[in-house]
Design an enzyme around this catalytic site. Structure first.
Site, PDB file in Angstrom:
ATOM      1  N   ALA A   8       7.002  28.334  20.905  1.00  0.00           N
ATOM      2  CA  ALA A   8       8.293  27.961  21.183  1.00  0.00           C
ATOM      3  C   ALA A   8       8.640  28.353  22.811  1.00  0.00           C
ATOM      4  O   ALA A   8       9.852  28.390  22.875  1.00  0.00           O
ATOM      5  CB  ALA A   8       9.135  28.378  20.149  1.00  0.00           C
ATOM      6  N   ALA A   9       7.529  28.282  23.701  1.00  0.00           N
ATOM      7  CA  ALA A   9       7.970  28.853  24.986  1.00  0.00           C
ATOM      8  C   ALA A   9       7.956  27.728  25.941  1.00  0.00           C
ATOM      9  O   ALA A   9       8.406  28.127  26.940  1.00  0.00           O
ATOM     10  CB  ALA A   9       6.728  29.822  25.440  1.00  0.00           C
ATOM     11  N   GLY A  10       7.677  26.454  25.591  1.00  0.00           N
ATOM     12  CA  GLY A  10       7.565  25.407  26.547  1.00  0.00           C
ATOM     13  C   GLY A  10       9.041  25.104  26.793  1.00  0.00           C
ATOM     14  O   GLY A  10       9.694  25.237  26.334  1.00  0.00           O
ATOM     15  N   ARG A  14      10.936  16.985  29.028  1.00  0.00           N
ATOM     16  CA  ARG A  14      11.257  15.691  28.757  1.00  0.00           C
ATOM     17  C   ARG A  14      12.639  15.600  27.934  1.00  0.00           C
ATOM     18  O   ARG A  14      13.261  14.550  27.777  1.00  0.00           O
ATOM     19  CB  ARG A  14      10.335  15.087  27.933  1.00  0.00           C
ATOM     20  CG  ARG A  14       9.116  14.648  28.761  1.00  0.00           C
ATOM     21  CD  ARG A  14       7.903  14.350  27.790  1.00  0.00           C
ATOM     22  NE  ARG A  14       7.252  15.626  27.281  1.00  0.00           N
ATOM     23  CZ  ARG A  14       6.370  15.572  26.625  1.00  0.00           C
ATOM     24  NH1 ARG A  14       5.898  14.164  26.022  1.00  0.00           N
ATOM     25  NH2 ARG A  14       5.753  16.397  26.104  1.00  0.00           N
ATOM     26  N   GLU A 156      -6.844  15.577  24.239  1.00  0.00           N
ATOM     27  CA  GLU A 156      -5.681  15.043  24.663  1.00  0.00           C
ATOM     28  C   GLU A 156      -5.362  13.756  25.268  1.00  0.00           C
ATOM     29  O   GLU A 156      -6.361  13.436  25.965  1.00  0.00           O
ATOM     30  CB  GLU A 156      -4.838  16.151  25.789  1.00  0.00           C
ATOM     31  CG  GLU A 156      -4.494  17.441  24.985  1.00  0.00           C
ATOM     32  CD  GLU A 156      -3.638  17.384  23.715  1.00  0.00           C
ATOM     33  OE1 GLU A 156      -2.384  17.076  23.723  1.00  0.00           O
ATOM     34  OE2 GLU A 156      -4.142  18.081  22.922  1.00  0.00           O
ATOM     35  N   ASN A 229       9.830  15.083  21.598  1.00  0.00           N
ATOM     36  CA  ASN A 229       9.464  15.526  23.069  1.00  0.00           C
ATOM     37  C   ASN A 229      10.928  15.054  23.815  1.00  0.00           C
ATOM     38  O   ASN A 229      11.100  15.521  24.978  1.00  0.00           O
ATOM     39  CB  ASN A 229       8.449  15.038  23.347  1.00  0.00           C
ATOM     40  CG  ASN A 229       7.158  15.785  22.729  1.00  0.00           C
ATOM     41  OD1 ASN A 229       7.071  16.966  22.880  1.00  0.00           O
ATOM     42  ND2 ASN A 229       6.358  15.020  22.130  1.00  0.00           N
ATOM     43  N   LYS A 352      45.555  26.837   7.334  1.00  0.00           N
ATOM     44  CA  LYS A 352      44.598  27.917   7.867  1.00  0.00           C
ATOM     45  C   LYS A 352      45.044  29.162   6.891  1.00  0.00           C
ATOM     46  O   LYS A 352      46.232  29.405   6.931  1.00  0.00           O
ATOM     47  CB  LYS A 352      44.832  28.243   9.197  1.00  0.00           C
ATOM     48  CG  LYS A 352      43.882  29.096   9.824  1.00  0.00           C
ATOM     49  CD  LYS A 352      44.288  29.843  10.954  1.00  0.00           C
ATOM     50  CE  LYS A 352      45.436  30.917  10.415  1.00  0.00           C
ATOM     51  NZ  LYS A 352      46.030  31.728  11.496  1.00  0.00           N
ATOM     52  N   TYR A 367      52.488  22.275   8.710  1.00  0.00           N
ATOM     53  CA  TYR A 367      51.668  23.137   9.052  1.00  0.00           C
ATOM     54  C   TYR A 367      51.725  24.385   8.320  1.00  0.00           C
ATOM     55  O   TYR A 367      52.783  25.001   8.010  1.00  0.00           O
ATOM     56  CB  TYR A 367      51.735  23.552  10.451  1.00  0.00           C
ATOM     57  CG  TYR A 367      50.977  24.825  11.057  1.00  0.00           C
ATOM     58  CD1 TYR A 367      49.606  24.640  10.742  1.00  0.00           C
ATOM     59  CD2 TYR A 367      51.325  26.208  11.425  1.00  0.00           C
ATOM     60  CE1 TYR A 367      48.597  25.781  10.982  1.00  0.00           C
ATOM     61  CE2 TYR A 367      50.486  27.353  11.373  1.00  0.00           C
ATOM     62  CZ  TYR A 367      49.196  27.039  11.209  1.00  0.00           C
ATOM     63  OH  TYR A 367      48.191  27.959  11.517  1.00  0.00           O
ATOM     64  N   ARG A 441      71.286  26.493   8.033  1.00  0.00           N
ATOM     65  CA  ARG A 441      71.466  25.503   9.292  1.00  0.00           C
ATOM     66  C   ARG A 441      72.928  25.292   9.416  1.00  0.00           C
ATOM     67  O   ARG A 441      73.794  25.801   8.611  1.00  0.00           O
ATOM     68  CB  ARG A 441      70.856  24.081   8.596  1.00  0.00           C
ATOM     69  CG  ARG A 441      71.689  23.577   7.387  1.00  0.00           C
ATOM     70  CD  ARG A 441      71.004  22.241   7.029  1.00  0.00           C
ATOM     71  NE  ARG A 441      71.901  21.780   5.973  1.00  0.00           N
ATOM     72  CZ  ARG A 441      71.545  21.039   4.962  1.00  0.00           C
ATOM     73  NH1 ARG A 441      70.211  20.936   4.776  1.00  0.00           N
ATOM     74  NH2 ARG A 441      72.239  20.581   4.061  1.00  0.00           N
TER      75      ARG A 441
HETATM   76  C1  UD1 Z   1       0.602  19.323  21.365  1.00  0.00           C
HETATM   77  C2  UD1 Z   1      -0.889  19.221  21.224  1.00  0.00           C
HETATM   78  C3  UD1 Z   1      -1.276  17.898  20.766  1.00  0.00           C
HETATM   79  C4  UD1 Z   1      -0.575  17.378  19.543  1.00  0.00           C
HETATM   80  C5  UD1 Z   1       0.962  17.744  20.001  1.00  0.00           C
HETATM   81  C6  UD1 Z   1       1.551  17.453  18.538  1.00  0.00           C
HETATM   82  C7  UD1 Z   1      -1.736  20.647  23.125  1.00  0.00           C
HETATM   83  C8  UD1 Z   1      -2.474  20.910  24.252  1.00  0.00           C
HETATM   84  N1  UD1 Z   1      -1.701  19.660  22.659  1.00  0.00           N
HETATM   85  O1  UD1 Z   1       0.890  18.252  22.498  1.00  0.00           O
HETATM   86  O2  UD1 Z   1      -2.922  17.796  20.579  1.00  0.00           O
HETATM   87  O3  UD1 Z   1      -1.077  16.189  19.206  1.00  0.00           O
HETATM   88  O4  UD1 Z   1       1.286  18.811  20.424  1.00  0.00           O
HETATM   89  O5  UD1 Z   1       3.073  17.396  18.676  1.00  0.00           O
HETATM   90  O6  UD1 Z   1      -1.397  21.800  22.199  1.00  0.00           O
HETATM   91  N2  UD1 Z   1       4.055  25.836  24.385  1.00  0.00           N
HETATM   92  C9  UD1 Z   1       4.097  27.304  24.742  1.00  0.00           C
HETATM   93  N3  UD1 Z   1       3.544  27.752  25.857  1.00  0.00           N
HETATM   94  C10 UD1 Z   1       3.011  26.811  26.655  1.00  0.00           C
HETATM   95  C11 UD1 Z   1       2.930  25.440  26.365  1.00  0.00           C
HETATM   96  C12 UD1 Z   1       3.491  25.025  25.066  1.00  0.00           C
HETATM   97  O7  UD1 Z   1       4.795  28.048  23.816  1.00  0.00           O
HETATM   98  O8  UD1 Z   1       2.706  27.396  27.734  1.00  0.00           O
HETATM   99  C13 UD1 Z   1       4.459  25.519  23.000  1.00  0.00           C
HETATM  100  C14 UD1 Z   1       5.666  24.366  23.038  1.00  0.00           C
HETATM  101  O9  UD1 Z   1       6.859  25.120  23.238  1.00  0.00           O
HETATM  102  C15 UD1 Z   1       5.511  23.605  22.005  1.00  0.00           C
HETATM  103  C16 UD1 Z   1       4.066  23.392  21.703  1.00  0.00           C
HETATM  104  O10 UD1 Z   1       3.330  24.723  22.440  1.00  0.00           O
HETATM  105  O11 UD1 Z   1       6.079  23.864  20.830  1.00  0.00           O
HETATM  106  C17 UD1 Z   1       3.219  22.571  21.896  1.00  0.00           C
HETATM  107  O12 UD1 Z   1       3.455  22.159  23.387  1.00  0.00           O
HETATM  108  P1  UD1 Z   1       3.697  20.737  24.095  1.00  0.00           P
HETATM  109  O13 UD1 Z   1       3.816  20.848  25.409  1.00  0.00           O
HETATM  110  O14 UD1 Z   1       5.106  20.053  23.271  1.00  0.00           O
HETATM  111  O15 UD1 Z   1       2.359  19.809  23.653  1.00  0.00           O
HETATM  112  P2  UD1 Z   1       2.204  18.184  23.343  1.00  0.00           P
HETATM  113  O16 UD1 Z   1       2.035  17.715  24.590  1.00  0.00           O
HETATM  114  O17 UD1 Z   1       3.397  17.919  22.536  1.00  0.00           O
HETATM  115 CA    CA Z   2       5.206  18.385  21.638  1.00  0.00          CA
END
Ligand code: UD1
Ligand code: CA
Length: 487
Positions: A8-10, A14, A156, A229, A352, A367, A441
Site C-alpha cells: 500500500a505504498a504506491g 492516477r 506487464e 486505479n 441531540k 429543537y 409571557r
Molecule cells: C499490479 C501488477 C499487475 C496486476 C495488477 C492487478 C505489478 C508489477 N503489477 O499492476 O501484474 O495485474 O497489479 O491490479 O505488481 N506498491 C508499493 N510500492 C511500490 C509500488 C507499488 O507498495 O513501490 C503497491 C501499490 O500501492 C499497489 C500494488 O503495489 O497496491 C500494485 O502497484 P500498482 O502500481 O497499483 O500496480 P499495477 O500497475 O496496478
Molecule cells: Ca493497481
C-alpha cells in the site's frame, strides 16, 4: 498462514487526489480496510502493511481499523517487488506461507483468498498467483502459460508483445508463496522493464527458472480481482460492492424498491421484511430491523431502526429509533437521540442527546437538545430546548403526560413535572411542578383604533374601517331582532 502482506505504498497517481489511494472509501471501508477484512479469516500471525506515499495518514488509519497490523515504511517506491522485500525484511524469521496482496483490490472476498490458499496447499507450489479471465485486460499483467497450461511468467502490459497482450487471463495482484523462497527470489529482482521498477510479478519467472513449482488459481468470480486505479474505477467498484450487498439483502428477504439509488455499507445490517425505499444510504454500523421502513431519501449513519419503525426523508447519526417509532419527513437526529417505542419526531425537528419516552411526540419544527422526555408527552410546535448558555450545555427534563404549548422556550437546566402544562409562547426558566400550568409571557394589550389613526389611508385601515361598519350593522341588526323578540 504465517503472514499477510498488504502492498500500500504506491502513489496512486492516477487517482489525482491528495488522499492516499488505499484510503479512499467505498461501501463503508477504505480500500485497504476491504483487503484487510478479506484476509482476516486466515488468522495470520503477522499482518504487515507496506506504507510510503501518504504514510502518516495510512498509519493513522491502520491504528484505527487494524491496530494489530504493523506498518512498514518503503522509503522509495521502487516497485511492488521492492515493497514485498521490505515487508519480508521486517519479519526476518518468517517461514511458511505468506499472502501478498495489492492494497487496491477492494472487491476481494474472504472466500476467494481462502480458496487461493487451499489451491496453493493442494498443489504444493512455492508460489501460487490468483488469476482471472477478464473481458478487458487493459493495463493489467498477463498470465503467460506454456502449451501444457503451466504458468510460466507474468508480463506487464507495457512490456508485453502483441501476442501476450491478446491474453485475457490476468494477474489479480494476490499471491500466496513460501516465505523463504520468496525472500530469495525477491533479492534477485532486476528492474529491466519499461518503468524501471522491481516487479513482484517477475518473481514468478525467476522461480520457474529455478525449476520450482508455481501455479495460477483462477478466481471463481472475476470481479473480485478488479483493482482500482482512478476515480472512474473507484465509482465502478463502489457500485459492484453495493450490488453485492443489495443482492445478499434481497435474497435474505429485504425489500429494496430501487437498487440503483439504495446504498448500504458492508458494515450495516438489514433484517428480512424491512423495506428500503428509493434514495437512501445506510452507513457505518446502521441496523434496520424487520418490518421497519426507511426512505425515501434518507441517510442513516450508525443508527438503529427497530421493528416496525419508519424514517422518511431524514438524516440520522448515532440515533436509536425505537420499535414502531416514526421520524420525518425532514428531520435531523443527531448522536445520543433515543426514541422509545411508538415515539414520534415529526417534520423539521432537530434532536441531540435526547431521550424521547414511549409514545411521546415532537411533531413539528422543534429543537430538542440535551433532554429527557417522559412517556406520552406532547411537545408543541416550534418548541426549543434552550440547552446552551454560550459556555456550557444544560439538560432539560420533561415528565410523563406533559403538554408543552407551542413556541415554548425551555431554558435549561429546567424540569417540567409529570402531567404539567406550559402555555404557548412561554419562556420557562424555572421548574414547573407536576400538574401545574406554567404561563410565562406578558399579557396582551390591544390599542383600539390604532391603525385608523396612525396608518390612515392604507388598505389595512380601509379593511379595519369596513370591518367596523359590518360589526356596527350586525350589532344594530341583532339589537333590532332582540327588540322584536322581547315584544
Ligand atoms: C499490479 C501488477 C499487475 C496486476 C495488477 C492487478 C505489478 C508489477 N503489477 O499492476 O501484474 O495485474 O497489479 O491490479 O505488481 N506498491 C508499493 N510500492 C511500490 C509500488 C507499488 O507498495 O513501490 C503497491 C501499490 O500501492 C499497489 C500494488 O503495489 O497496491 C500494485 O502497484 P500498482 O502500481 O497499483 O500496480 P499495477 O500497475 O496496478
Ligand atoms: Ca493497481
Amino acid at each position: 498462514m504465517t503472514a499477510v502482506v498488504v502492498l500500500a505504498a504506491g502513489q496512486g497517481t492516477r487517482m489525482r487526489s491528495s488522499t492516499p489511494k488505499v484510503l479512499h472509501p467505498l461501501g463503508g471501508r477504505s480500500m485497504l480496510g476491504h483487503v484487510l477484512a478479506a484476509s482476516e479469516p486466515l488468522g495470520a500471525e503477522h499482518t504487515v502493511v507496506v506504507v510510503g506515499a501518504g504514510r502518516e495518514a495510512v498509519e493513522a488509519h491502520l491504528a484505527q481499523v487494524a491496530p494489530k497490523a504493523r506498518a512498514v515504511v518503503q522509503e522509495e517506491q521502487l516497485g511492488s517487488g521492492h515493497a514485498a522485500a521490505v515487508a519480508l525484511a521486517a519479519v526476518p524469521d518468517l517461514e511458511g506461507a505468506v499472502l501478498i496482496v495489492n492494497g487496491d483490490a477492494p472487491l476481494l472476498r474472504a472466500e476467494t483468498v481462502t480458496s487461493l490458499v487451499d489451491a496453493h496447499r493442494a498443489a504444493g507450489d512455492v508460489l501460487t498467483v490468483l488469476t482471472a479471465e477478464v473481458p478487458d485486460p487493459t493495463g493489467l499483467g498477463r498470465i503467460i502459460r506454456d502449451d501444457a497450461g503451466r504458468v510460466r511468467a507474468i508480463v506487464e502490459e507495457r512490456d508485453a508483445t502483441p501476442e501476450q497482450r491478446a491474453v485475457r487471463e490476468i494477474n489479480a495482484g494476490v499471491y500466496v508463496g513460501d516465505a523463504v523462497s520468496l525472500r530469495d527470489a525477491l533479492a534477485r529482482l532486476g528492474q529491466d522493464n519499461d518503468q524501471g521498477e522491481q516487479y513482484l510479478t517477475d518473481v514468478l519467472a525467476l522461480l520457474v527458472a529455478d525449476g520450482r513449482p508455481v501455479g495460477g488459481s483462477p478466481a471463481a468470480d472475476a470481479q473480485d480481482v478488479l483493482g482500482c486505479n482512478d476515480q472512474r474505477e473507484l465509482a465502478a467498484r463502489r457500485r459492484t460492492l453495493n450490488d453485492r450487498v443489495l443482492d445478499r439483502l434481497m435474497l435474505s428477504g429485504v425489500t429494496v424498491v430501487d437498487p440503483a439509488t439504495t446504498w448500504v455499507d458492508v458494515t450495516a445490517s438489514v433484517a428480512p421484511d424491512a423495506v428500503l425505499r428509493p434514495g437512501i444510504q445506510l452507513l457505518g454500523e446502521t441496523t434496520v430491523a424487520t418490518g421497519a421502513v426507511v426512505g425515501p431519501d434518507s441517510t442513516l449513519t450508525d443508527t438503529e431502526v427497530a421493528e416496525g419503525a419508519s424514517v422518511v426523508r431524514s438524516h440520522c447519526q448515532g440515533a436509536v429509533v425505537g420499535p414502531e417509532a416514526s421520524v420525518g419527513p425532514f428531520s435531523f437526529l443527531r448522536p445520543g437521540t433515543r426514541l422509545a417505542r411508538g415515539a414520534k419526531v415529526g417534520a423539521y425537528v432537530e434532536t441531540k442527546n435526547a431521550e424521547v419516552g414511549e409514545g411521546s411526540k415532537v411533531p413539528h419544527l422543534s429543537y430538542v437538545g440535551d433532554a429527557t422526555i417522559g412517556r406520552d408527552a406532547n411537545i408543541g410546535a416550534a418548541t426549543v430546548f434552550v440547552n446552551y448558555d454560550g459556555v456550557a450545555k444544560h439538560r432539560t427534563t420533561v415528565g410523563d403526560h406533559v403538554r408543552i404549548g407551542s413556541d415554548t422556550m425551555l431554558v435549561a437546566p429546567v424540569t417540567v413535572g409529570d402531567g404539567a402544562y406550559t402555555a404557548a409562547g412561554s419562556v420557562i426558566t424555572e421548574d414547573v411542578p407536576p400538574g401545574a400550568m406554567a404561563v410565562a409571557r406578558s399579557h396582551q394589550r390591544n390599542v383600539g383604533g390604532w391603525v385608523g389613526r396612525r396608518r390612515a389611508g392604507t388598505p389595512a385601515a380601509e379593511a379595519a374601517a369596513a370591518a367596523e361598519t359590518r360589526t356596527v350593522a350586525s350589532d344594530e341588526g341583532r339589537a333590532a331582532g332582540s327588540t322584536t323578540d322581547d315584544q
